[in-house]
Design an enzyme around this catalytic site. Structure first.
Site, PDB file in Angstrom:
ATOM      1  N   ASP A 266      -6.058  -3.921   3.854  1.00 33.33           N
ATOM      2  CA  ASP A 266      -6.673  -2.978   4.776  1.00 33.33           C
ATOM      3  C   ASP A 266      -6.844  -3.713   6.103  1.00 33.33           C
ATOM      4  O   ASP A 266      -7.424  -4.797   6.122  1.00 33.33           O
ATOM      5  CB  ASP A 266      -8.056  -2.617   4.214  1.00 33.33           C
ATOM      6  CG  ASP A 266      -8.540  -1.288   4.715  1.00 33.33           C
ATOM      7  OD1 ASP A 266      -7.735  -0.577   5.338  1.00 33.33           O
ATOM      8  OD2 ASP A 266      -9.718  -0.972   4.488  1.00 33.33           O
TER       9      ASP A 266
ATOM     10  N   ASP B  98      -8.232  -3.024   9.997  1.00 29.51           N
ATOM     11  CA  ASP B  98      -8.878  -2.059  10.902  1.00 29.51           C
ATOM     12  C   ASP B  98      -9.164  -2.707  12.241  1.00 29.51           C
ATOM     13  O   ASP B  98      -9.783  -3.784  12.287  1.00 29.51           O
ATOM     14  CB  ASP B  98     -10.234  -1.612  10.318  1.00 29.51           C
ATOM     15  CG  ASP B  98     -10.062  -0.666   9.156  1.00 29.51           C
ATOM     16  OD1 ASP B  98      -9.101   0.118   9.172  1.00 29.51           O
ATOM     17  OD2 ASP B  98     -10.898  -0.730   8.228  1.00 29.51           O
TER      18      ASP B  98
ATOM     19  N   ARG C 247       0.840  -1.209   0.000  1.00 35.99           N
ATOM     20  CA  ARG C 247       0.000   0.000   0.000  1.00 35.99           C
ATOM     21  C   ARG C 247       0.860   1.239   0.000  1.00 35.99           C
ATOM     22  O   ARG C 247       1.747   1.383   0.841  1.00 35.99           O
ATOM     23  CB  ARG C 247      -0.908  -0.004   1.239  1.00 35.99           C
ATOM     24  CG  ARG C 247      -2.351  -0.112   0.856  1.00 35.99           C
ATOM     25  CD  ARG C 247      -3.207  -0.157   2.067  1.00 35.99           C
ATOM     26  NE  ARG C 247      -3.878   1.107   2.247  1.00 35.99           N
ATOM     27  CZ  ARG C 247      -4.892   1.269   3.077  1.00 35.99           C
ATOM     28  NH1 ARG C 247      -5.315   0.255   3.798  1.00 35.99           N
ATOM     29  NH2 ARG C 247      -5.473   2.429   3.192  1.00 35.99           N
TER      30      ARG C 247
ATOM     31  N   ARG D 140      -6.927  -1.324  -2.635  1.00 38.23           N
ATOM     32  CA  ARG D 140      -5.793  -1.516  -1.725  1.00 38.23           C
ATOM     33  C   ARG D 140      -5.408  -2.983  -1.596  1.00 38.23           C
ATOM     34  O   ARG D 140      -6.275  -3.863  -1.587  1.00 38.23           O
ATOM     35  CB  ARG D 140      -6.076  -0.910  -0.346  1.00 38.23           C
ATOM     36  CG  ARG D 140      -7.342  -1.392   0.302  1.00 38.23           C
ATOM     37  CD  ARG D 140      -8.009  -0.265   1.050  1.00 38.23           C
ATOM     38  NE  ARG D 140      -9.260   0.082   0.393  1.00 38.23           N
ATOM     39  CZ  ARG D 140     -10.324   0.523   1.033  1.00 38.23           C
ATOM     40  NH1 ARG D 140     -10.295   0.711   2.310  1.00 38.23           N
ATOM     41  NH2 ARG D 140     -11.427   0.794   0.379  1.00 38.23           N
TER      42      ARG D 140
END
Ligand code: PAF
Length: 436
Positions: A97, A99, A84, A94
């Site tokens: 990711d 989170d 990324r 992307r």
């Protein structure tokens, strides 16, 4: 050790390989134990962004002795390792990711991290994997934004928390009855700040004895919906007693900028505005405060007050938002009768006509003012209060003979309805914006 749930997703390259590599690295990281992972779901990209491929999504359950910030750093390193380029481009394709969705039972609200993740309830591709891992998603109350606060103590506690979390804060002071004009202030604040506070307070100090304080339109539910749509974090709507004790007796008196125009017509108005805005700045300590240019003199007064009293705030003026026929948006427009509403466009037409003359080479102040007078005179429903050409910015008197950078300002009364309506409008002569 804390139980943590991290959502993963990839929609570029060998998606499964990016995710597997990240999970292997997590297993090898001291202080992290990877416990379980959900099945992987294939989902379409949702949201506004460039055309892009489908995502492979899921959630991994970890146990960790790391702090939330340390875990976040580990996850960011893994995102970069997967290829990324920028961690800050939202809604772009992307490679990886990651989170943090839940971190034990902690609630975290800092610049870099909000936990529970504020949007996870809206995302099936997160909720479904969480359910698979036995998380009772419905018991995790979604953070309702905006949070409605009505006490100064709660507001200062919130802003202190944001300050500790290094968040920049934008303040949008309003008297409610919100419309698209206010919403554009909120959008600008949203773009420029980590957290946004909107205030709704019909300030008695800025209304004269014969003005419309009691009748001023109030609609907190509607305001809340508008704030929610604009992504406001906190809506501060205090009762009068919170803002001003019964024995409140200090006032902020601003000099030159508050004289003339609104200052001449509305005795004590700017003192009331400056006092309440000073109170709001003191209790919320924002980095930026947003005001609509329809009330251009108010912007000048607030800017001067903030500078003179040393509030470390940037006062940000935001362009007037207009109805399609040119009328500047205002909470008071709802008082206009149909006939006055039609007539009210004369203000903007008069300003535009003078600007047109200016563009064609008329730089004489009296001729430009005369042009505004002539157009306004075509509308008998409008009783003109003032027409002024002032210096851009502070709106003080223009040096003689110089209208470059000047701003035209008008105010007119429309008295057809039950409540007489004073409408304001203004226009920069140099503005290139055809919609202004
Ligand atoms: O522009 C307004 O709505 C008010 O004058 C303000 C700035 C919120 C102060 O009460």
């Amino acid at each position: 050790m804390e139980l943590v749930y991290v959502a993963f997703g990839s929609n570029v390259g060998d998606r499964a390989a990016h995710i597997d590599a990240a999970l292997d690295r997590l297993r090898a990281t001291p202080g992290i134990e990877v416990l379980r992972q959900s099945a992987r779901l294939e989902t379409d990209f949702v949201g506004v962004g460039p055309e892009q491929g489908r995502f492979l999504n899921g959630v991994v359950e970890l146990s960790t002795s790391l702090t939330p910030v340390a875990l976040l750093c580990v996850l960011q390193v893994l995102e970069i390792a997967a290829g990324r380029v920028s961690l800050h481009l939202v809604n772009h394709p992307r490679e990886l990711d990651l989170d943090i969705i839940l971190f034990g039972s902690r609630v975290i609200d800092t610049r870099e991290l909000q936990v529970p993740h504020p949007h996870f309830h809206e995302r099936d591709f997160v909720c479904e994997p969480l359910r698979q891992l036995g998380v009772n998603v419905d018991m995790q109350a979604p953070m309702q934004t905006p949070v409605v606060i009505d006490s100064i103590a709660a507001l200062t506690a919130k802003t202190a928390e944001w300050a500790a979390g290094d968040c920049s804060v934008g303040l949008v002071p309003t008297m409610g009855s919100l419309h698209r004009g206010h919403q554009s202030l909120m959008h600008t604040a949203r773009e420029q700040c980590d957290r946004v506070i909107a205030t709704v307070f019909v300030n008695p100090l800025q209304f004269g004895p014969n003005e419309d304080f009691a009748a001023y339109p109030r609609d907190l539910d509607g305001d809340l919906a508008i704030c929610r749509e604009a992504g406001v974090d906190v809506l501060f709507a205090p009762p009068v007693g919170q803002m001003f004790d019964d024995d409140f007796c200090s006032n902020v008196q601003v000099g030159a900028e508050a004289e003339g125009m609104e200052g001449a017509v509305r005795d004590g108005h700017f003192q009331g505005v400056a006092t309440v805005v000073a109170r709001l700045l003191a209790m919320s300590n924002p980095h930026r405060a947003y005001f609509g240019e329809k009330d251009a003199q108010q912007v000048a007064v607030v800017r001067r007050m903030a500078r003179d009293l040393g509030f470390p705030v940037q006062v940000v003026p935001c362009a007037i938002v207009r109805e399609s026929d040119g009328l500047a948006m205002s909470s008071r427009n709802v008082y206009l009768t149909e006939a006055d509403r039609r007539a009210s466009t004369v203000l903007h037409r008069a300003l535009c006509s003078a600007r047109e003359q200016f563009r064609r080479g008329t730089h004489d102040r009296d001729q430009l003012l005369q042009c505004v007078v002539q157009v306004l005179a075509t509308e008998p429903r409008c009783a003109v209060d003032y027409i002024e050409l002032r210096r851009e910015g502070d709106l003080l008197a223009l040096p003689p003979g110089d209208v470059n950078g000047g701003r035209l300002l008008v105010a007119g009364m429309f008295v057809d309805g039950v409540t007489p309506v004073r409408l304001l409008d203004n226009l920069s002569l140099n503005s290139e914006d055809a919609n202004e």
